[in-house]
Design an enzyme around this catalytic site. Structure first.
Site, PDB file in Angstrom:
ATOM      1  N   HIS A 127     -19.148  25.327  10.830  1.00  0.00           N
ATOM      2  CA  HIS A 127     -19.485  24.929  12.199  1.00  0.00           C
ATOM      3  C   HIS A 127     -19.691  26.174  13.062  1.00  0.00           C
ATOM      4  O   HIS A 127     -18.838  27.061  13.098  1.00  0.00           O
ATOM      5  CB  HIS A 127     -18.351  24.104  12.822  1.00  0.00           C
ATOM      6  CG  HIS A 127     -18.204  22.729  12.257  1.00  0.00           C
ATOM      7  ND1 HIS A 127     -19.028  22.202  11.295  1.00  0.00           N
ATOM      8  CD2 HIS A 127     -17.296  21.747  12.540  1.00  0.00           C
ATOM      9  CE1 HIS A 127     -18.645  20.958  11.001  1.00  0.00           C
ATOM     10  NE2 HIS A 127     -17.605  20.660  11.732  1.00  0.00           N
TER      11      HIS A 127
ATOM     12  N   THR B 115     -10.302  11.196  -3.480  1.00  0.00           N
ATOM     13  CA  THR B 115     -11.685  11.129  -3.979  1.00  0.00           C
ATOM     14  C   THR B 115     -12.726  11.418  -2.893  1.00  0.00           C
ATOM     15  O   THR B 115     -13.890  11.614  -3.205  1.00  0.00           O
ATOM     16  CB  THR B 115     -11.982   9.733  -4.570  1.00  0.00           C
ATOM     17  OG1 THR B 115     -11.771   8.764  -3.541  1.00  0.00           O
ATOM     18  CG2 THR B 115     -11.065   9.431  -5.750  1.00  0.00           C
TER      19      THR B 115
ATOM     20  N   ASN C 277     -15.550  24.452   8.236  1.00  0.00           N
ATOM     21  CA  ASN C 277     -15.030  23.181   8.731  1.00  0.00           C
ATOM     22  C   ASN C 277     -14.167  22.422   7.742  1.00  0.00           C
ATOM     23  O   ASN C 277     -13.322  21.623   8.138  1.00  0.00           O
ATOM     24  CB  ASN C 277     -16.185  22.284   9.189  1.00  0.00           C
ATOM     25  CG  ASN C 277     -17.215  22.058   8.114  1.00  0.00           C
ATOM     26  OD1 ASN C 277     -17.805  23.017   7.627  1.00  0.00           O
ATOM     27  ND2 ASN C 277     -17.420  20.827   7.727  1.00  0.00           N
TER      28      ASN C 277
ATOM     29  N   SER D 258      -8.213   4.547  -2.833  1.00  0.00           N
ATOM     30  CA  SER D 258      -8.268   3.108  -2.598  1.00  0.00           C
ATOM     31  C   SER D 258      -8.036   2.352  -3.906  1.00  0.00           C
ATOM     32  O   SER D 258      -8.112   2.915  -4.996  1.00  0.00           O
ATOM     33  CB  SER D 258      -9.626   2.742  -2.016  1.00  0.00           C
ATOM     34  OG  SER D 258     -10.616   2.966  -2.997  1.00  0.00           O
TER      35      SER D 258
ATOM     36  N   CYS E 168     -12.085  19.546  13.206  1.00  0.00           N
ATOM     37  CA  CYS E 168     -12.636  20.762  12.593  1.00  0.00           C
ATOM     38  C   CYS E 168     -13.211  21.733  13.610  1.00  0.00           C
ATOM     39  O   CYS E 168     -13.072  22.955  13.451  1.00  0.00           O
ATOM     40  CB  CYS E 168     -13.667  20.386  11.533  1.00  0.00           C
ATOM     41  SG  CYS E 168     -14.839  19.127  12.050  1.00  0.00           S
TER      42      CYS E 168
ATOM     43  N   GLY F 291     -18.840  17.841   7.416  1.00  0.00           N
ATOM     44  CA  GLY F 291     -17.828  17.281   8.304  1.00  0.00           C
ATOM     45  C   GLY F 291     -17.892  15.775   8.419  1.00  0.00           C
ATOM     46  O   GLY F 291     -16.940  15.137   8.868  1.00  0.00           O
TER      47      GLY F 291
ATOM     48  N   THR G 164     -14.372  13.488   0.616  1.00  0.00           N
ATOM     49  CA  THR G 164     -14.840  14.868   0.799  1.00  0.00           C
ATOM     50  C   THR G 164     -13.688  15.814   1.116  1.00  0.00           C
ATOM     51  O   THR G 164     -13.598  16.905   0.551  1.00  0.00           O
ATOM     52  CB  THR G 164     -15.888  14.920   1.930  1.00  0.00           C
ATOM     53  OG1 THR G 164     -16.867  13.922   1.684  1.00  0.00           O
ATOM     54  CG2 THR G 164     -16.563  16.268   1.959  1.00  0.00           C
ATOM     55  N   VAL G 165     -12.820  15.419   2.039  1.00  0.00           N
ATOM     56  CA  VAL G 165     -11.674  16.277   2.350  1.00  0.00           C
ATOM     57  C   VAL G 165     -10.739  16.333   1.152  1.00  0.00           C
ATOM     58  O   VAL G 165     -10.217  17.397   0.791  1.00  0.00           O
ATOM     59  CB  VAL G 165     -10.937  15.769   3.608  1.00  0.00           C
ATOM     60  CG1 VAL G 165      -9.668  16.569   3.850  1.00  0.00           C
ATOM     61  CG2 VAL G 165     -11.850  15.854   4.822  1.00  0.00           C
TER      62      VAL G 165
ATOM     63  N   LEU H 181      -7.078  10.995   4.197  1.00  0.00           N
ATOM     64  CA  LEU H 181      -7.485   9.598   4.406  1.00  0.00           C
ATOM     65  C   LEU H 181      -8.375   9.439   5.622  1.00  0.00           C
ATOM     66  O   LEU H 181      -8.262  10.172   6.608  1.00  0.00           O
ATOM     67  CB  LEU H 181      -6.237   8.721   4.591  1.00  0.00           C
ATOM     68  CG  LEU H 181      -5.353   8.545   3.365  1.00  0.00           C
ATOM     69  CD1 LEU H 181      -4.025   7.897   3.768  1.00  0.00           C
ATOM     70  CD2 LEU H 181      -6.065   7.686   2.311  1.00  0.00           C
TER      71      LEU H 181
END
EC number: 1.2.1.11
Lengths: 360, 360, 360, 360
Positions: free
Chosen positions: C252, C16, C338, C41, C155, C187, C18-19, C88
């Site tokens: 980046h 859930t 990134n 989680s 990154c 990032g 961003t990555v 994570l």
């Protein structure tokens, strides 16, 4: 074989500008078209597209455009084109588009010059393709066999008319609309808006934009007259627009307050109406027609330009925050991709529709 | 010597937050006040202000605040303060502000908790200081000699009511107002709006904001009842608000469409009315009262937040694009500094006014 | 049928975040993987992905993820997964990734926890897939048949090592590198950077980032020891990094000054070297391997994040402004996406590579 | 009465441009100067300043400039001016500034044209006012009694040389400096940077900027020759600059890596040296000299442009993140207000200094 089954040769006028660049990106991905000829100002003509253009799209420049030699915008140089897309600036679009039209080309224009001409369709392709009935008259008047002009609307108008059309079709005439826009910088072209004017700032004026919205809506939501010689704009709807430029790259946000002429529907009926709205370009299987014309979002903080502008590959309109209006009947916020459904994408879908109908 | 001539000891509650920091900046420049006591959450208490605070103002932290030791927000710790400014979050403001009030302090609050309480002035100090007549009743009810609560309004409300008040005073009651706001991020505090939500983006929702504007306007533009025991909000005006968050640091832009109940004035009469508007805080010579309450700009691309938010040191409202509305009578765009006239500055001017009137 | 020809069931941990969201987007477009299980989680577990997630990608949420019920990150719940991708947070990644590894899963991690562990490949898949030789030792040590851990790098490191590796391979060891980064807000995850910190602003610190770059480069550009039991980082190269956060959504930018240990090549030789650089992931036909690892741009104002971050679908590095350095030998500016090559995309290509090599 | 005690009549060339506007703001607040004459291009001459200027400052236009009628930049029209400030564009500055100089005016220029002329002081007023010794030679060569030219440096150079000068004075010569800048858009004037180039973006090139920094630093940190006829730039220091444009309105951030020629000081010694640095303009009591030339910040995420650019009213440099460099000796990040100390403010302090020294 019908014309809609063959690949059409496309010419793009104003190809090096911001709208022109969007045309190039979209056409390169579209199986119905082949990029055939590119036109721009004298300064660019004779150069390969890749060196004539200061490319500003996030997508890389398509390989099928890179080496096309740019021409000046002379109809004699565009023989072999089945369709002409114009991303020309209004300062030159009037004469050039007319020249192509008179030279018997099918012209799809983004410029404002002919939008309010009574026998020219001002067509948002998911809204009022019935206005194509004006084309026969255009041709007859000029003695043309293939030529015509179809324009698409101002980028903000393009988004606004979509839910309004759905509501009007289902619940009858609208009476009053107040709309405030938050418009992306890409709508102003390049170099367009100076960064000192828009970083940590809002510009509360887009010159000439408000009257365009206020009158274009009436033409698009209206019909055509009995002998299909002219459009018949609505006369009972009043629209008030306020336009702002905001620090967003792509995607116009519009906050609308709407009053119905008759008994207003419930909020749920409105949502259902918008979700169920379809258009003929979908039925005909046009390549660029979105699967869903209107995305109704229930998330209370949407639509957002960065997250929703690419819905339906930029050809859908996203409508959210549909709620009662203490002053009128309903208020909502919509988002339209200003350079796709609001510009180049609309022209391309207009051309697909015309091809499907045998007009090209 | 009148109370307005002496320097008042100021306590600030919620001093480490965004509104609290603006209080510190403004009070440090204000000859009527001395920063005496600073209150914040338990986590900060006992620390010098400079280390308890994640400073986010463009102005450097004032030296007269740096070494003040932060206390918890307990009235017993604020003895010696003549006036209490509260920048507390609504989640805790209710109980704490009440405790200070009951402990006989003059409390000026930015929180929403008591704004709609009938006997509490909801006061934009350039608009409705006549609502201070409610204070006598507040004191009588609680048996207090010095204590009272005055709140200021929501930041967007603060800007909107200023031209509306001028128009109402001059041309009679208003009938309908549609307003769409483009609000700065500083209004959401710190950390507030996530950067991923606002870079190259608009958030078309500010939770709870629209109802606040719609009801606060009615109270502020209304009067008080005959025995000054409660306010008497307008009942005939309808307001519809749509609120957006935009990538601007400070300064709320608001696009308003206004309908008068009676015969509408001309655009020129409206401009003149706004230019000539004055308030009692000016007449009394309050330090923070702006020289010009409303700046009317004739430049067609103004007001702009970066250029106009500091007009009148942030205490003026700038109104531009005053033009006929095709749907109502007039539309215009206004700009208010959301943390000055829209928050801390309003509280401070409210306190200056109260001092001038002998209430502190 | 080799393992590389079948579709692999993918589990995503931290799905859930961003990555994690970037993993979902990339996996949904990748024919080698099927989204099988999603972990997050406890707060999210039991909910469909669409309601557990505050979606922040510009792409719409893929339909094949919407209805997947999110689980807690327990290896027992991920039976049926051929490969585990971890997005994570470092605060929990250590224990959870170890548990999956010990439960015999192939784990591809974005977290920093095991990056510097000597027998764990720290692998930028277009640079040092030869470090996969460490996997046999990992398995032997733990008595596993299928389990292993491969991490990808920070990154910024991901972008920097690509041209450095090309230069080192062609022209011999490097001696000194000074790099200053301008890093995008994505990032930092969500909510991540507060908008008040980055609108009209730069944050000149990314906590812990500089040491990561300075040491990860040495491991990635180094080799492995004779018995493939541990990596052998470079000891003669010195790297100095300065990291800034800038108001850019994705991509980046890194400004590098480079000194060679031996005779420096010419600028033209450097450009040619970068253009010709290839990697084994390309040779093996991995789906996500970019056609061109390094795009060398001759336009003097490029690379730019908005225009170049999607080069090679985010898996290429763009290098421009290659010119002599008055202090070292050469300086240039590079751009890396990134969250693609710098995060989720690298993990996915790492997994594709492992599958092609029969390790999954 | 010494010349430094009287109010000087100031003429501003290029008064309508971005640097010119900053001159107007600063001069209107400065008790040493009176705005006397304003010059701009033919297009503007004859108009009151308020209508000739597209005002872009956050400060309101000063009343003492609004009604000044703009002239063309002809020395004959500037009789009565004691000092001439030039914010002219380099394309015209060469001829015009020379004409004023030859007409016996004291000219303070922001343009690059005469910066590297050997007998023209390239003066950052908190760094190298000792270069004013060149003025006598300038006058002698041309037979002038009052005329001279002093230039200030490129805006990024202005910030960089301040800590470098402090370090050089205290710890001896520097050997190598690598600097990467993140420069604000106001440095490019108006309209300057297009918003499509900088929203959600970085431009990694500022044309011509890097060589300016690399050579101006050597002149400023150097001395003058024995007969004060020419400057004597440093020959042993090597500087490498990389310049980027970032979406920040005002304030250049610069990341520097520094190597000393001799034994390097400790980090604490460096901090103390920077904190203790003073200049002659302070000693003389010049109005615009900052109380503290260098602000050393211990907060690890500072300096930041929005928070620190106004330190010392824009005349201080803020230096933070002072830490060991793995490649050289020390690295740090500095911030300079690019249109104050980096442009108009420097010229004004240069003029104050000249007045104090009896040169005007």
């Amino acid at each position: 074989m019908s014309s809609s089954d063959r690949v059409l040769n496309a010419g793009v006028l104003g190809a090096t500008g911001t709208v022109g660049q969007r045309f190039i990106v979209l056409l390169s991905q579209n199986p119905m078209f082949r990029i055939h000829s590119l036109g721009a100002s004298e300064r660019s003509s004779g150069k390969p597209y890749s060196s004539a253009t200061k490319w500003k799209m996030s997508e890389l420049m398509p390989t099928d455009a890179r080496n096309v030699v740019v021409k000046s915008c002379d109809p004699a140089l565009f023989a072999g084109c089945d369709v002409i897309f114009s991303g020309l600036d209004a300062s030159v679009a009037g004469d050039i588009e007319r020249a192509f039209f008179e030279a018997n080309f099918a012209v799809f224009s983004n410029a404002k010059n002919y939008r309010m001409t009574p026998n020219v369709p001002l067509c948002v392709p998911v809204v009022n393709t019935d206005h194509y009935a004006l084309i026969a008259g255009q041709r007859a008047e000029m003695g043309l066999t293939k030529g015509f002009i179809v324009t698409n609307s101002n980028c903000s108008t393009s988004g606004l008319v979509v839910p309004l059309k759905a509501l009007q079709d289902k619940f009858g005439p609208l009476k009053r609309v107040v709309v405030t826009t938050l418009q992306a910088i890409s709508g102003a072209g390049y170099p367009g808006v100076a960064s000192l004017d828009i970083l940590d700032n809002i510009v509360p004026l887009i010159s000439g934009e408000e009257p365009k919205i206020e009158e274009e809506v009436l033409k698009i939501l209206g019909g055509i007259n009995a002998d299909a010689s002219a459009c018949a704009p609505l006369s009972d709807l009043r629209v008030s627009a306020t336009c702002n430029r905001v620090p967003v790259v792509d995607g116009h946000t519009e906050c609308a307050n709407v009053e119905f002429a008759g008994t207003p529907p419930t909020i749920d009926e409105i949502k259902q109406c918008l979700r169920e709205y379809t258009c003929e370009a979908q039925t005909l299987g046009c390549y660029s027609a979105p699967a869903q014309v209107i995305h109704v979002t229930e998330e209370e903080d949407r639509p957002q330009p960065r997250l929703d502008r690419n819905a339906g590959e930029g050809m859908s309109v996203t409508v959210g925050r549909i709620r009662p209006c203490p002053v009128f009947h309903v208020k909502f916020t919509l988002l339209v991709h200003n350079t796709v459904l609001g510009a180049a994408g609309a022209s391309i879908l207009n051309a697909e529709y015309a091809a499907k109908k045998g007009l090209i």
